[in-house]
Design an enzyme around this catalytic site. Sequence first.
Site, PDB file in Angstrom:
ATOM      1  N   SER A 132      55.238 -22.874   4.669  1.00  0.00           N
ATOM      2  CA  SER A 132      54.890 -24.234   4.420  1.00  0.00           C
ATOM      3  C   SER A 132      55.613 -25.445   3.966  1.00  0.00           C
ATOM      4  CB  SER A 132      53.753 -24.040   3.291  1.00  0.00           C
ATOM      5  OG  SER A 132      54.222 -23.669   2.062  1.00  0.00           O
ATOM      6  N   HIS A 153      52.070 -22.541  10.946  1.00  0.00           N
ATOM      7  CA  HIS A 153      51.789 -22.809   9.616  1.00  0.00           C
ATOM      8  C   HIS A 153      50.142 -22.772   9.637  1.00  0.00           C
ATOM      9  CE1 HIS A 153      51.509 -25.661   5.816  1.00  0.00           C
ATOM     10  NE2 HIS A 153      51.281 -24.335   5.413  1.00  0.00           N
ATOM     11  N   GLU A 165      49.484 -25.478  12.308  1.00  0.00           N
ATOM     12  CA  GLU A 165      50.554 -26.474  12.768  1.00  0.00           C
ATOM     13  C   GLU A 165      51.520 -25.695  13.588  1.00  0.00           C
ATOM     14  OE1 GLU A 165      50.790 -29.670   9.205  1.00  0.00           O
ATOM     15  OE2 GLU A 165      51.811 -27.825   9.033  1.00  0.00           O
ATOM     16  N   ASN A 204      51.253 -31.175   4.573  1.00  0.00           N
ATOM     17  CA  ASN A 204      51.986 -31.215   3.200  1.00  0.00           C
ATOM     18  C   ASN A 204      52.830 -32.628   3.065  1.00  0.00           C
ATOM     19  OD1 ASN A 204      50.811 -28.902   2.691  1.00  0.00           O
ATOM     20  ND2 ASN A 204      52.384 -27.611   2.934  1.00  0.00           N
TER      21      ASN A 204
END
Length: 668
Positions: A132, A153, A165, A204
């Site tokens: 991540s 991800h 992702e 993120n």
Amino acid sequence: MPRRVKQVINMDVRERIKTVAVLGAGLMGHGIAEVCAMAGYNVTMRDIKQEFVDRGMNMIKESLAKLEQKGKIKSAEEVLSRIKPTVDLEEAVKDADLVIEAVPEVVEIKKQVWEEVDKLAKPDCIFTSNTSTMRITMLADFTSRPEKFAGLHFFNPPVLMRLVEVIRGEKTSDEVMDLLVEFVKSIGKTPVRVEKDVPGFIVNRVQAPASVLLMAILEKGIATPEEVDATVRRLGLPMGPFELVDYTGVDILYNALKYYAQTISPDYEPPKFLEEMVKANKLGRKTGQGFYDWSKGRPQIDSSKATDKINPMDFTFVEINEAVKLVEMGVATPQDIDTAIKLGLNRPFGPFELAKQFGAEQIAKRLEELAKQFGKKIFEPAKTLKEGKLEELLKAGKAEAEEKKEDEFKTIKIEKLDGGITKLVLNRPDRLNTISPEVLDEIDRAITQLWNDKDTRVIVITGAGDRAFSAGADLGGSIITHPFDFLEHNRKGERVFTRLREIPKPVIAAINGYALGGGLEIAMNCDIRLAKKSAVLGLPEVGLGILPGWSGTQRLVKLVGISRAMQLALTGERITAEEAERWGLVNKVFDDDKFEEEVMNYAKNIAERCAPISMALIKRLINKGGEVPMDIGLEWECTAAGLLFATEDMREGISAFLRKDKPQFKGR
């Protein structure tokens, strides 16, 4: 990507990938293994100790048992038979076509794993990491095949979260990226392409500056954690930001900020108080103490502590700013970033959808103020915002997104049938076909697609499965973060459903089960409503403290009158299809066992007997008839009659009548 190439990949993904090796049986690893096995892939799941593997398998068994009980899978045993647990790395990867690494986020551990896997795996095996935070390019360099290395991800929990992702390393080939996108689709998830390997990727990374702002507010003594959380929870969030940090782990935030400070900007350096909390093992829920005391299960946050010392929209503005920067860097399109944020964080709107509401000038001005107030360069507005070119960026992204979308739908199905009939199926049977923001988007796209489709003469809207037409809004699938968001969510639904009334073709609602709340509002905006005898209709919103906000209060009055509308909306009661027919809310009711056949015959009869242009104008006149004075309506009616007089269909209709034959209308 050209359409020809995409079709080839769609056909070949299951030929190219048959066996998936998942490295790591922990929280993410066992979930990824379960998802791949549910999609029909053979899976080997490996961890370093038998107890870790056994724990992962037990969690998979528990999860599958629940899914089977809910009817979401046919057989838990069948899925389990495709998962092979092991502690032997060679056994795990030797026959794998795809490796998904989900080991702890420690560089040394990942380096050791990938160097071994590189020696043991087949030459054509594709390598991916579920990291991540770490750069994919760095991990790829631990192998001899960086062109076959990418990021996949997943989000926690993988079984429920739809976003994945797909991250391109600096040397990842186009072929591998395209294949992985199709693989993600094949396991029932939504892929978002991350075209540049940046720290944090999309979700993120977009959130990261908001964490810095959160820490800065506390560091400067502007507000306490409880004041911040009470203020944010007042907007409808189930958790405030500090409670969420405690829930996921104070150390997780600390390590992420440390990483971003090294790779993005010193502005991300975590404050001293956060470092001291980590050293004191005050990590939140998992240690019983963090920003709050978790010893009694969950902290009690006093809602009266809400304050005007902070503005919750500031968190949104710094996220919008970071999203714009990602587009400027070529990481992803605005549309893909919106999709990632909505799916990855369960939000109703993405940063660019929100940015359109506020405008570049307002956002840039506030960002300048925040940068000055907190001394953080990362808060300074991105070039696009500073120069007022947000609209240009969005237009360019929209053109690219439209090209990529083609005819793909994830939450609805379009079925072209014989005789000019097209079915639009709300395709979320496991969630009673409830309506999420994505469903609204796809209905809107489908209406646009069908608007001028000459092959479609009648549209039939129904729900997948036999339990529900639609049980209303997906209240559990989205988190509304602000009253303005909720307002816009309602406006969006109203606009989409209004287009059902405006599309120049008859729209039939085939109510094959529950039609509640937003589901009934869809049906009420259709031209004709046909229902199963066992169907149940109602507007339950009043019992939830909300109201029928997708045109329900207005459409219901026009269909059944004020008295009946008051009864249904004020009490939240549910009525049978036969009672709805007596009220005039439903046009016809059919027996359950003959429902689909009767609906198709009804639609076919309209498509065969009625002239398309005539139907379009009649529909428009009737819908407007209740909104304008009689003299204006009559004038429009005369104008429409004159227009029809010049059509080929009018001449064909009269000619067929005189020769006692069936007319062959062509919509001209």
